[in-house]
Design a protein around this motif. Sequence first.
Motif, PDB file in Angstrom:
ATOM      1  N   LEU A  44     -12.452  27.233  19.803  1.00  0.00           N
ATOM      2  CA  LEU A  44     -12.111  28.610  20.168  1.00  0.00           C
ATOM      3  C   LEU A  44     -11.524  28.658  21.579  1.00  0.00           C
ATOM      4  O   LEU A  44     -10.540  29.359  21.826  1.00  0.00           O
ATOM      5  N   PHE A  48      -7.608  29.509  22.587  1.00  0.00           N
ATOM      6  CA  PHE A  48      -7.263  30.582  23.516  1.00  0.00           C
ATOM      7  C   PHE A  48      -6.365  30.070  24.643  1.00  0.00           C
ATOM      8  O   PHE A  48      -5.330  30.673  24.961  1.00  0.00           O
ATOM      9  N   VAL A 186      -2.999  38.581  22.950  1.00  0.00           N
ATOM     10  CA  VAL A 186      -3.672  37.315  23.286  1.00  0.00           C
ATOM     11  C   VAL A 186      -4.773  37.543  24.318  1.00  0.00           C
ATOM     12  O   VAL A 186      -5.868  36.980  24.217  1.00  0.00           O
ATOM     13  N   LEU A 189      -8.182  38.533  23.235  1.00  0.00           N
ATOM     14  CA  LEU A 189      -9.002  37.468  22.639  1.00  0.00           C
ATOM     15  C   LEU A 189      -9.760  36.656  23.688  1.00  0.00           C
ATOM     16  O   LEU A 189     -10.476  35.718  23.344  1.00  0.00           O
ATOM     17  N   ALA A 190      -9.610  37.013  24.962  1.00  0.00           N
ATOM     18  CA  ALA A 190     -10.225  36.247  26.044  1.00  0.00           C
ATOM     19  C   ALA A 190     -11.738  36.071  25.890  1.00  0.00           C
ATOM     20  O   ALA A 190     -12.262  34.972  26.109  1.00  0.00           O
ATOM     21  N   GLY A 193     -12.438  33.287  23.418  1.00  0.00           N
ATOM     22  CA  GLY A 193     -12.004  31.997  23.953  1.00  0.00           C
ATOM     23  C   GLY A 193     -12.916  31.493  25.048  1.00  0.00           C
ATOM     24  O   GLY A 193     -13.270  30.302  25.083  1.00  0.00           O
ATOM     25  N   THR A 258     -11.171  35.052  34.549  1.00  0.00           N
ATOM     26  CA  THR A 258     -10.440  34.398  33.451  1.00  0.00           C
ATOM     27  C   THR A 258      -9.879  33.047  33.894  1.00  0.00           C
ATOM     28  O   THR A 258      -9.970  32.053  33.161  1.00  0.00           O
ATOM     29  N   THR A 262     -10.156  29.208  32.207  1.00  0.00           N
ATOM     30  CA  THR A 262      -8.967  28.548  31.660  1.00  0.00           C
ATOM     31  C   THR A 262      -8.560  27.356  32.511  1.00  0.00           C
ATOM     32  O   THR A 262      -7.925  26.423  32.026  1.00  0.00           O
TER      33      THR A 262
END
Length: 423
Positions: A44, A48, A186, A189-190, A193, A258, A262
């Motif tokens: 997942l 993401f 997108v 969907l954070a 992810g 975020t 990431t």
Amino acid sequence: MSHVQSFYDRMASTSLVLRIIIGISLGAGLAVISPQTAVAISFLGSLFVGALKAVAPVLVLVLVASAIANQKQGQHTNMRPIIFLYIVGTLASSLVAVCMSFLFPVTLTLVTSSVGSLPPEGIMEVFHTLLFQIVQNPFESLLTGNFIGILAWAIGMGMALRHGSESTQIMVNDLAMAVSAIVRFVIQLAPVGILGLVASTIAQTGFGVLAGYSKLLAVLISSMLIIGFIVNPLIVYLNIRQNPFPLVLRCIRESGVTAFFTRSSAANIPVNLQLCKSLGLHEDTCSVSIPLGATINMAGAAITITVMTLAAVHTLGISVDLPTALMLSIVAAVSACGASGVAGGSLLLIPLACSLFGISDDIAMQVVAVGFIIGVVQDSLETALNSSTDVIFTATACMAAERVAADQAEAPSESLQQNNASQ
């Protein structure tokens, strides 16, 4: 279809930050309760991050080209003060890192580890790489995520399209809006992810892997916190003459969180562009400044390069005078601008800084290996600082320009009032 749209609308209406916090909590809890399940859902997080990296290059190309093509004559974009703030912030970060390293010297138990890529051999190689990234084939730049090349082609296309027909400029603008809509989907969907990223990271590394490097991490984290909560707010205040913390804290909350998970400034570009839009910043400015910041605004990378290099220096017992320390700050700041916008990009520039002190590549690469070990925290914080600062400085330059314009508008009226009073 209506049910799916209704669910998406309800999800989008809920605070994204709140949903991300829930995702973090669920991921950490799942990693503790069932590590095997946590590893199983790691896809997942990868999905993401992959989606962000897929849309980011196209978004930058289309948005920058559209912004320049549709720019009105005489319209100001505040790019010069933004670039100045990027340079000042990165240099200030390396200076803070030097001070912290001297106040709290760290020695390392160096380890050996193979590193997949070779570091640059000198500062000229960094410039050489950047120069050739500019002229890279645009399709290859899109495939490899070379944002320097993407920016160059986007600027060139935008300037050429300014002389195109009005219908062509409208089409480019519509294309930019379409890509932006995909990006907004997108970003929603954070939370899912980030749940996968947190769960897999904690399940695979645990919390104890960092204990042996606690002092090094403390210096790195402290330096980044000083920049994030003291230096950056000071820079903002000096420019806008207002309380800087509402802006700074919002950028950290909505961009830094975020980016922390990431671990990619490039992947966080869509998030930052969305934040700029919610802050009411001009699209012509942020569509250029945000991708540019993801490439050259590297405060966290400058801190990492400086602290890790001075840790190697202290470990080897090399004495460092003030001029050399200042030179290291400049080299770290310049090198940070050449750091890749992906996870761990700054670590391979450590040997370049180590060469200032005559440290061999063998020792320097061992320091890089230490960086990869602590990267689960170091690189996450570094990226969070880098990415949130892109928005902070963009907003600061725009707000400062508005303040100057307001002062200039008030000056004639005050002068008129004084003249009337004298008469």
